[in-house]
Design an enzyme around this catalytic site. Structure first.
Site, PDB file in Angstrom:
ATOM      1  N   GLU A 292      -0.152 -16.056  -0.224  1.00 14.69           N
ATOM      2  CA  GLU A 292       1.165 -15.509  -0.595  1.00 14.69           C
ATOM      3  C   GLU A 292       2.014 -15.189   0.635  1.00 14.69           C
ATOM      4  O   GLU A 292       3.235 -15.215   0.572  1.00 14.69           O
ATOM      5  CB  GLU A 292       1.002 -14.222  -1.426  1.00 14.69           C
ATOM      6  CG  GLU A 292       0.981 -14.468  -2.922  1.00 14.69           C
ATOM      7  CD  GLU A 292       1.115 -13.191  -3.750  1.00 14.69           C
ATOM      8  OE1 GLU A 292       1.020 -12.083  -3.201  1.00 14.69           O
ATOM      9  OE2 GLU A 292       1.299 -13.317  -4.968  1.00 14.69           O
TER      10      GLU A 292
ATOM     11  N   HIS B 206     -24.443 -27.211  -1.339  1.00 12.67           N
ATOM     12  CA  HIS B 206     -25.021 -28.170  -2.295  1.00 12.67           C
ATOM     13  C   HIS B 206     -23.976 -28.672  -3.288  1.00 12.67           C
ATOM     14  O   HIS B 206     -24.316 -29.329  -4.266  1.00 12.67           O
ATOM     15  CB  HIS B 206     -26.193 -27.513  -3.034  1.00 12.67           C
ATOM     16  CG  HIS B 206     -27.297 -27.147  -2.096  1.00 12.67           C
ATOM     17  ND1 HIS B 206     -28.454 -27.880  -1.980  1.00 12.67           N
ATOM     18  CD2 HIS B 206     -27.392 -26.149  -1.185  1.00 12.67           C
ATOM     19  CE1 HIS B 206     -29.227 -27.334  -1.043  1.00 12.67           C
ATOM     20  NE2 HIS B 206     -28.602 -26.286  -0.552  1.00 12.67           N
TER      21      HIS B 206
ATOM     22  N   LYS C  81       6.468 -17.426 -14.253  1.00 15.89           N
ATOM     23  CA  LYS C  81       6.763 -16.325 -15.182  1.00 15.89           C
ATOM     24  C   LYS C  81       7.971 -16.661 -16.040  1.00 15.89           C
ATOM     25  O   LYS C  81       7.972 -16.422 -17.249  1.00 15.89           O
ATOM     26  CB  LYS C  81       7.041 -15.024 -14.408  1.00 15.89           C
ATOM     27  CG  LYS C  81       5.831 -14.458 -13.711  1.00 15.89           C
ATOM     28  CD  LYS C  81       6.177 -13.124 -13.066  1.00 15.89           C
ATOM     29  CE  LYS C  81       5.058 -12.676 -12.145  1.00 15.89           C
ATOM     30  NZ  LYS C  81       5.440 -11.546 -11.308  1.00 15.89           N
TER      31      LYS C  81
HETATM   32  O1  PA5 Z   1       0.941  -9.253  -3.772  1.00 15.00           O
HETATM   33  C1  PA5 Z   1       1.689  -9.133  -4.722  1.00 15.00           C
HETATM   34  O2  PA5 Z   1       2.794  -8.607  -4.602  1.00 15.00           O
HETATM   35  C2  PA5 Z   1       1.297  -9.599  -6.104  1.00 15.00           C
HETATM   36  O3  PA5 Z   1       0.066 -10.210  -6.105  1.00 15.00           O
HETATM   37  C3  PA5 Z   1       1.232  -8.416  -7.037  1.00 15.00           C
HETATM   38  O4  PA5 Z   1       0.331  -7.487  -6.490  1.00 15.00           O
HETATM   39  C4  PA5 Z   1       0.803  -8.809  -8.431  1.00 15.00           C
HETATM   40  O5  PA5 Z   1       1.669  -9.750  -8.944  1.00 15.00           O
HETATM   41  C5  PA5 Z   1       0.765  -7.597  -9.337  1.00 15.00           C
HETATM   42  O6  PA5 Z   1       2.006  -6.963  -9.356  1.00 15.00           O
HETATM   43  P1  PA5 Z   1       2.174  -5.511  -9.952  1.00 15.00           P
HETATM   44  O7  PA5 Z   1       1.326  -4.592  -9.171  1.00 15.00           O
HETATM   45  O8  PA5 Z   1       3.623  -5.202  -9.805  1.00 15.00           O
HETATM   46  O9  PA5 Z   1       1.733  -5.575 -11.395  1.00 15.00           O
END
Ligand code: PA5
Length: 442
Positions: free
Chosen positions: A284, A305, A419
């Site tokens: 990310e 393996h 989303k």
């Molecule tokens: O790193 C990030 O920002 C995302 O992975 C969020 O943590 C994830 O989408 C969960 O979001 P939230 O804590 O708002 O539910």
């Protein structure tokens, strides 16, 4: 403390190129340390190990103790992505793989998928246990945890009554805003705050990680101390700085040697979720603007393996970073056998960990021969302190590495695309136009 080695890259990189990338990493280090780069309003994680107040640690331990007193033996932690993977990693790494210690609740995770079977089977377990819930969402609106929480909230209220439910649900969310914050205030849940300036994937040392880890029975003070010691070491700007070197070498392998995939390799199934946490952190943070190294992982020797064939002889797109653990905390010695049908008597008297270490070394040499450069990040043993250190190491190195790559490490604009389509297909109010457009495509 985390140690770093890159002798397994020597035959792939030239000294001058290494020096040039260390220089780039030093420049990125300055940007991260001085907080002058893109995304610098999300750098709250940097000070967490040294600035986490005693009151917050004590509040996590209070929840642990109160739930123990109540006889709660199942804690469902609801969250996804950065609101899940750090705690999951620590609980997997620190727990006995098969036996739950007497008096400790079982900590399980939900809200990280939309599988109906997963939820139904988890409800089956909850029905046999005294259950509590920790719901974690910074935004408070993420679909997966919201769906799981709606179901568990109803179950807890129906099973224990509304008043008791308030004592069995803890929310970790934004300090001021969001659906979960509003609900928690309305229902009187105990709440913990996800700081505004800490993104999900950097939040393991906030209550997002600390509370579930404490409730599972582990020492969050030691974890913070380990992270604090690592932070001290990484703030020293010199050529031994492990985060600078790791960031430099991975960018060099990517840019100059055409390596597009980094495989995080572990040799202990306890660390499989460390790799999952690491994949989110690097994926990310760096995978944007058409750039980035694809983060993958294997757990050896199992994956030798299965994936071993590809890594040895498939397309030469990858390098490896091995998370090495020097010492096993348990002893299992191989015995001698009179018949020796399995021909293992040559190993009689040896620790299983010795075989693991030799498999690791043999694999390193084979993969280097096969064109796969290898770095190594090592810790002395798997405990809270060293996990704190490795969390901080990878976070700090990630900031440096993404700045070397030329991207903002702290945003994730790309995660919205699926989303929007999902909301349109689920016919969420407000998405009517997208629904029409999307229906024409399928
Ligand atoms: O790193 C990030 O920002 C995302 O992975 C969020 O943590 C994830 O989408 C969960 O979001 P939230 O804590 O708002 O539910």
């Amino acid at each position: 403390m985390v140690q770093f080695k890159c002798d397994g890259c020597q035959s792939f990189i030239k000294d001058e190129a290494y020096a040039a990338y260390v220089q780039k990493a030093f420049e990125a280090f300055d940007v991260l340390r001085d907080e002058t780069g893109e995304g610098n309003d999300f750098l709250g994680w940097k000070a967490l190990p040294s600035e986490t107040p005693e009151s917050l640690i004590a509040a996590c331990e209070d929840v642990r103790d109160q739930w123990k007193e109540k006889g709660i033996d199942l804690v469902v932690v609801i969250g996804i992505g950065g609101s899940y993977l750090g705690a999951k990693c620590a609980v997997e790494a620190l727990s006995h793989a098969f036996v739950r210690p007497e008096g400790q609740p079982q900590v399980v995770f939900a809200g990280n998928n939309l599988s109906e079977e997963y939820l139904a089977e988890l409800m089956d377990l909850a029905r046999t246990r005294s259950t509590a819930v920790i719901v974690i969402s910074k935004s408070g609106t993420t679909t997966e945890p919201a769906v799981a929480f709606r179901i568990f909230k109803e179950y807890i209220e129906q099973t224990y009554g509304k008043a008791e439910a308030a004592g069995r649900i803890v929310a970790i969310t934004d300090a001021q805003k969001g659906a979960l914050k509003t609900l928690a205030t309305q229902e009187g849940y105990k709440t913990f705050v996800v700081p505004d300036n800490v993104g999900g994937r950097f939040s393991v040392l906030t209550p997002v990680g600390l509370l579930p880890i404490a409730v599972a029975g582990f020492d969050i003070r030691a974890m913070l101390q380990g992270a604090a010691a690592e932070r001290e070491a990484l703030l020293v700007k010199n050529e031994n700085n492990a985060a600078v070197r790791y960031a430099a070498v991975r960018n060099l392998l990517h840019a100059d040697c055409g390596k597009a995939v980094e495989i995080l390799v572990t040799y202990n199934p306890k660390l499989t979720y460390l790799a999952e946490w690491w994949k989110q952190l690097y994926g990310e943070s760096e995978g944007k603007d058409g750039k980035g190294i694809f983060p993958a992982s294997v757990t050896n020797t199992a994956d030798l393996h299965s994936m071993g064939q590809f890594i040895q002889e498939g397309s030469r797109v990858m390098f490896e970073t091995v998370v090495s653990v020097e010492k096993s905390l348990r002893d299992v010695v191989i015995g001698s056998d009179e018949q020796n049908l399995d021909q293992l008597n040559y190993l009689a008297g040896q620790h299983v960990n010795h075989c693991n270490a030799m498999a690791q070394l043999g694999t390193k040499l084979a993969h280097i021969d096969g064109g796969v450069p290898q770095m190594e990040v090592s810790i002395a043993c798997i405990n809270e302190e060293n996990l704190g250190a490795i969390f901080y190491f990878f976070e700090f190195a990630c900031g440096i590495s993404a700045y070397v790559l030329g991207v903002n490490p702290f945003n994730q604009p790309g995660v919205e695309a699926y989303k929007k389509n999902m909301f349109a297909l689920l016919r969420k109010p407000g998405y009517e136009a997208q629904t029409e457009a999307i229906l024409k495509r399928i």
